[in-house]
Enzyme design. Structure first.
Site, PDB file in Angstrom:
ATOM      1  N   HIS A 288       0.476  -1.546  -0.138  1.00 34.88           N
ATOM      2  CA  HIS A 288      -0.134  -0.313   0.025  1.00 34.88           C
ATOM      3  C   HIS A 288       1.108   1.446   0.045  1.00 34.88           C
ATOM      4  O   HIS A 288       1.883   0.911  -0.262  1.00 34.88           O
ATOM      5  CB  HIS A 288      -0.501   0.299   1.296  1.00 34.88           C
TER       6      HIS A 288
ATOM      7  N   ASP B 243       5.686   3.936   5.058  1.00 41.35           N
ATOM      8  CA  ASP B 243       6.916   3.197   5.353  1.00 41.35           C
ATOM      9  C   ASP B 243       7.196   1.674   4.613  1.00 41.35           C
ATOM     10  O   ASP B 243       7.386   1.174   4.888  1.00 41.35           O
ATOM     11  CB  ASP B 243       6.818   2.942   6.761  1.00 41.35           C
TER      12      ASP B 243
ATOM     13  N   HIS C 262       6.278  -5.074  11.993  1.00 42.48           N
ATOM     14  CA  HIS C 262       5.992  -3.513  11.865  1.00 42.48           C
ATOM     15  C   HIS C 262       5.538  -2.834  13.519  1.00 42.48           C
ATOM     16  O   HIS C 262       4.584  -2.516  13.575  1.00 42.48           O
ATOM     17  CB  HIS C 262       4.696  -4.141  11.104  1.00 42.48           C
TER      18      HIS C 262
END
Ligand code: ZN
Ligand code: ZN
Length: 305
Positions: free
Chosen positions: A62, A66, A270
């Site tokens: 996406h 990041d 993450h």
């Protein structure tokens, strides 16, 4: 056949505490697939000896920075290093506009073809099907359109049992038929059943990469029974409200996904910049799913071990 993933970045949002934004290099049969490309990915590839020139496929989940702010730099380096072979990018359609704009204003014409396959966060689709693997998109539930990726090994051919084959005077040209499951008929008419001459190859393995997402059962079925599940685990569960608000998952929830979908092993990553050390996240996930590991940068996880 090699099937392993090297972690290049494991931080959410910003680089911090020596952690870099998300990126992973998947090695399938010595072909490299890059998954997300956060800022710093090129340096991480140099550090961990991942040859950028060997990457032919890049998957971008996406358009939060990041997960892709390292991409244009990488594309540019490949150009400067003389790449001419095509590169495929699997991504949301808007990424092409971003890349085109950056190339246009730097007056750069890449020496190699960039081929795009656009993902659709509304439905799972087959993105790639080659001799080694298939790759499907996994629609996730994030603040903007986001997909994960499901990498599945193809079933390999049966293996010949050397001791059985030797001395039978089977023409070498017939070996490939045996590997595909054919019986062998001896000159005297006797039928040798395939399963006396070959053994089945191991079950195909699967790697599910679940990028940024809210805990949501909508993708559970698609990722059921994978060999290795990577799932984001941005927060501890005492930050559940924040996780829901930002469309992220807690370590406990990620472990729950692994438990419910019968993953063989879980890899969490993450990590929020609020966690200097990661032990609490690991302990929380292991409290309900013991087969959990941290996506530590530089570590390579063999899928199936
Ligand atoms: Zn992110
Ligand atoms: Zn995001």
């Amino acid at each position: 056949m090699k099937f392993e993933v090297t972690i290049l970045g494991s931080s959410s949002a910003t680089p911090i505490f020596n952690r870099n934004p998300t990126s992973q290099a998947l090695n399938v049969n010595d072909r490299l697939y890059l998954i997300d490309c956060g800022e710093g990915t090129q340096q991480q590839m140099l550090r961990f000896d991942i040859k950028a020139s060997r990457i032919d496929h890049i998957f971008i989940s996406h358009l939060h920075g990041d997960h892709y702010l390292g991409l244009v730099g990488l594309l540019s380096s490949l150009h400067l290093n003389g790449r001419i072979k095509p590169l495929k990018i699997y991504c949301p359609p808007q990424l092409k506009e971003i890349v085109d704009l950056q190339l246009r204003y730097s007056e750069t014409t890449l020496q190699y073809p960039l081929d795009y396959v656009f993902t659709n966060a509304d439905k799972a689709e087959m993105l790639l099907d080659n001799q080694d693997i298939t790759v499907e998109s996994i629609p996730l539930n994030h603040r903007i359109s986001c997909t994960g990726f499901l990498f599945k090994e193809k079933k390999r051919l049966r293996k010949l049992i050397k001791e059985k084959i030797e001395g039978l005077e089977i023409p070498i040209a017939y070996y490939s038929a045996l590997k595909k499951g054919a019986d062998f008929i001896m000159p005297n008419g006797e039928v040798l059943k395939n399963d006396t001459l070959t053994i089945d190859s191991s079950d195909p393995k699967a790697y599910a990469y679940c990028s940024d997402t809210l805990y949501d059962e909508m993708y559970f079925k698609q990722i059921s029974d994978v060999t290795l599940l990577y799932h984001e685990a941005t927060f501890l569960n005492n930050m559940l409200d924040r996780a829901i608000e930002t469309h992220h998952t807690t370590a406990l929830q990620a472990a729950n996904v692994a438990l419910i979908t019968h993953a063989r092993k879980l890899l969490i990553g993450h990590f929020s910049a609020r966690y200097k050390t990661l032990n609490e996240l690991l302990d929380e996930a292991r409290s309900i799913f013991p087969e959990t590991e941290l996506a530590i940068e530089g570590r390579t996880f063999v899928i199936g071990e």
